[in-house]
Design an enzyme around this catalytic site. Structure first.
Site, mmCIF file in Angstrom:
data_model
loop_
_atom_site.group_PDB
_atom_site.id
_atom_site.type_symbol
_atom_site.label_atom_id
_atom_site.label_comp_id
_atom_site.label_asym_id
_atom_site.label_seq_id
_atom_site.Cartn_x
_atom_site.Cartn_y
_atom_site.Cartn_z
ATOM 1 N N GLY A 1 -11.667 -7.191 -5.012
ATOM 2 C CA GLY A 1 -11.111 -6.260 -6.001
ATOM 3 C C GLY A 1 -10.376 -7.032 -7.090
ATOM 4 C CG ASP B 1 -7.801 -9.779 3.662
ATOM 5 O OD1 ASP B 1 -8.489 -9.255 2.769
ATOM 6 O OD2 ASP B 1 -7.248 -9.123 4.558
ATOM 7 N NE ARG C 1 -14.529 -4.591 -2.754
ATOM 8 C CZ ARG C 1 -13.207 -4.792 -2.727
ATOM 9 N NH1 ARG C 1 -12.707 -5.807 -2.074
ATOM 10 N NH2 ARG C 1 -12.383 -3.971 -3.349
ATOM 11 C CG ASP D 1 -4.147 -3.680 -1.673
ATOM 12 O OD1 ASP D 1 -3.939 -2.931 -2.636
ATOM 13 O OD2 ASP D 1 -5.159 -3.600 -0.963
ATOM 14 C CG ASP E 1 -3.381 -7.010 1.603
ATOM 15 O OD1 ASP E 1 -3.572 -7.783 0.637
ATOM 16 O OD2 ASP E 1 -4.277 -6.309 2.093
ATOM 17 C CB THR F 1 -5.241 -8.450 -3.531
ATOM 18 O OG1 THR F 1 -5.060 -7.078 -3.123
ATOM 19 C CG2 THR F 1 -4.341 -9.308 -2.649
ATOM 20 N NE ARG G 1 -9.517 -1.897 1.655
ATOM 21 C CZ ARG G 1 -10.389 -2.525 0.897
ATOM 22 N NH1 ARG G 1 -11.533 -1.940 0.605
ATOM 23 N NH2 ARG G 1 -10.151 -3.725 0.416
HETATM 24 O O1 F6P Z 1 -8.107 -4.531 -2.093
HETATM 25 C C1 F6P Z 1 -7.490 -3.968 -3.183
HETATM 26 C C2 F6P Z 1 -7.806 -2.516 -3.333
HETATM 27 O O2 F6P Z 1 -7.193 -2.176 -4.515
HETATM 28 C C3 F6P Z 1 -7.417 -1.576 -2.200
HETATM 29 O O3 F6P Z 1 -6.108 -1.136 -2.204
HETATM 30 C C4 F6P Z 1 -8.401 -0.458 -2.374
HETATM 31 O O4 F6P Z 1 -8.599 0.245 -1.192
HETATM 32 C C5 F6P Z 1 -9.633 -1.181 -2.768
HETATM 33 O O5 F6P Z 1 -9.190 -2.309 -3.494
HETATM 34 C C6 F6P Z 1 -10.644 -0.381 -3.514
HETATM 35 O O6 F6P Z 1 -11.585 -1.258 -4.031
HETATM 36 P P1 F6P Z 1 -13.033 -0.969 -4.562
HETATM 37 O O7 F6P Z 1 -12.964 0.283 -5.333
HETATM 38 O O8 F6P Z 1 -13.353 -2.150 -5.385
HETATM 39 O O9 F6P Z 1 -13.879 -0.864 -3.362
#
Ligand code: F6P
Length: 327
Positions: A14, A106, A75, A131, A133, A129, A175
């Site tokens: 992301g 991660d 991804r 998040d 995390d 990220t 998430r």
């Molecule tokens: O990992 C970062 C994040 O922003 C999460 O909080 C969220 O669930 C996810 O990416 C959504 O990503 P995408 O829309 O790219 O699948």
């Protein structure tokens, strides 16, 4: 491994505000040390497909203020396979790269670790990220910007919520982690904050909202992390509360991907600049399989394996503060 003369950089997973600032920092640090820098497009997928471009100090002019990533992100499912990583390695060698810097979360670091293990490629990670995390850094790129975006949205929703005596459920990203929700909930004056790390329970939620209403509040805001664990999504949660508590009209606002965009804050720009320098210097120093992060405002290296496996704990003091603030 011989001397590092050519470094690849990619952004993966992301996207997060500050990734461009990190690319800029990596490219300019390479330039400073007379090392060639190659930008890899589309994350690991670009490594598999050989999407490379030579970058110099001027290629990254005026990107420090831009959200997103000029190198694009992806991804890659193919990179999760041994065959995909072998293809990536063949291109890596053919391009004459000596090391790789990966900006991501991660999942991206797991890929980097496997790539290093299977092909002996020196890799260094930069945590990117929203998040926050990732273990081994107090802050990840994009987190501060995302929090400011969220608080701006909460403030606006509060205006309309209090004009209409409404209760709003605001879903924010996260998430698996509640850092955005907890901090923006405090900063936005939320009555309740629901995070994956703590299950408040639906009855206590309704009870607490009733207490807020009885205390004379003209609106209520519940900030919900997308990964919270009540077993209901934000719309079901809102419906449950509406059925059990009729004083307020309940509305839902899902902030979504707007949280991932926008010009990075000063905090993210400075963090990205520091970590880009540390990543390049780390490779030149013979480091590999580590992530660079900041701990207590000092740049530190953490083995990628720990960065992936361990987790930053939610600060229980913040939970207590949130609780006191919502009286
Ligand atoms: O990992 C970062 C994040 O922003 C999460 O909080 C969220 O669930 C996810 O990416 C959504 O990503 P995408 O829309 O790219 O699948």
């Amino acid at each position: 491994m011989g001397k590092i003369k050519k470094i690849g950089v990619l952004t993966s997973g992301g996207d997060a505000p500050g990734m461009n600032a990190a690319i800029r920092s990596v490219v300019r640090t390479c330039s400073y040390y007379n090392v060639e820098c190659i930008g890899v497009y589309q994350g690991y997928q670009g490594l598999i497909e050989g999407q490379f471009e030579k970058l110099n100090a001027r290629s990254v002019s005026n990107i420090i203020s831009r959200g997103g990533t000029i190198l694009k992100s992806a991804r890659s499912l193919e990179f999760k396979t041994i065959e995909g990583r072998k293809k990536a390695f063949d291109n890596f060698k053919e391009e004459g790269l000596d090391g790789l810097i990966v900006v991501g979360g991660d999942g991206s670091f797991t890929g980097a670790m496997l790539f290093q293990k299977e092909h002996g490629v020196p890799v260094i990670g930069i945590p990117g990220t929203i998040d926050n995390d990732i273990f081994g850094s107090d802050l990840t790129l994009g987190y501060d910007t995302a929090m400011n975006t969220v608080v701006d949205a909460i403030d606006k929703i509060r205006d309309t919520a209090s004009s209409h005596n409404r209760l709003f459920f605001i879903e924010v990203m996260g998430r698996d982690a509640g850092f955005i929700a907890l901090n923006t909930g405090i900063a936005g004056g939320a009555e309740e904050i629901l995070i994956p790390e703590e299950n408040l329970g639906l009855d206590r939620l309704v009870e607490s909202l009733k207490v807020s209403s009885r205390s004379g509040k003209s609106s209520s805001i519940v900030v919900v992390a997308e990964g919270e664990k009540s077993g209901k999504n934000v719309f079901e949660l809102a419906e449950y509360v509406e059925d059990n508590f009729e004083e307020y009209e309940v509305k839902v606002s899902v902030l979504g991907h707007m949280q991932r965009g926008g010009s990075p804050t000063v905090v993210d720009r400075v963090l990205a600049s520091r970590l880009g320098v540390a990543a390049v210097e780390g490779l030149l120093d013979g480091q590999s399989n580590v992530m660079v992060g900041v701990i207590n405002n000092k740049v530190k290296r953490t083995p990628l394996e720990r960065a992936i496996k361990e987790h930053n704990e939610i600060d229980s003091e913040l939970l207590r503060v949130a609780d006191i603030m919502s009286v």
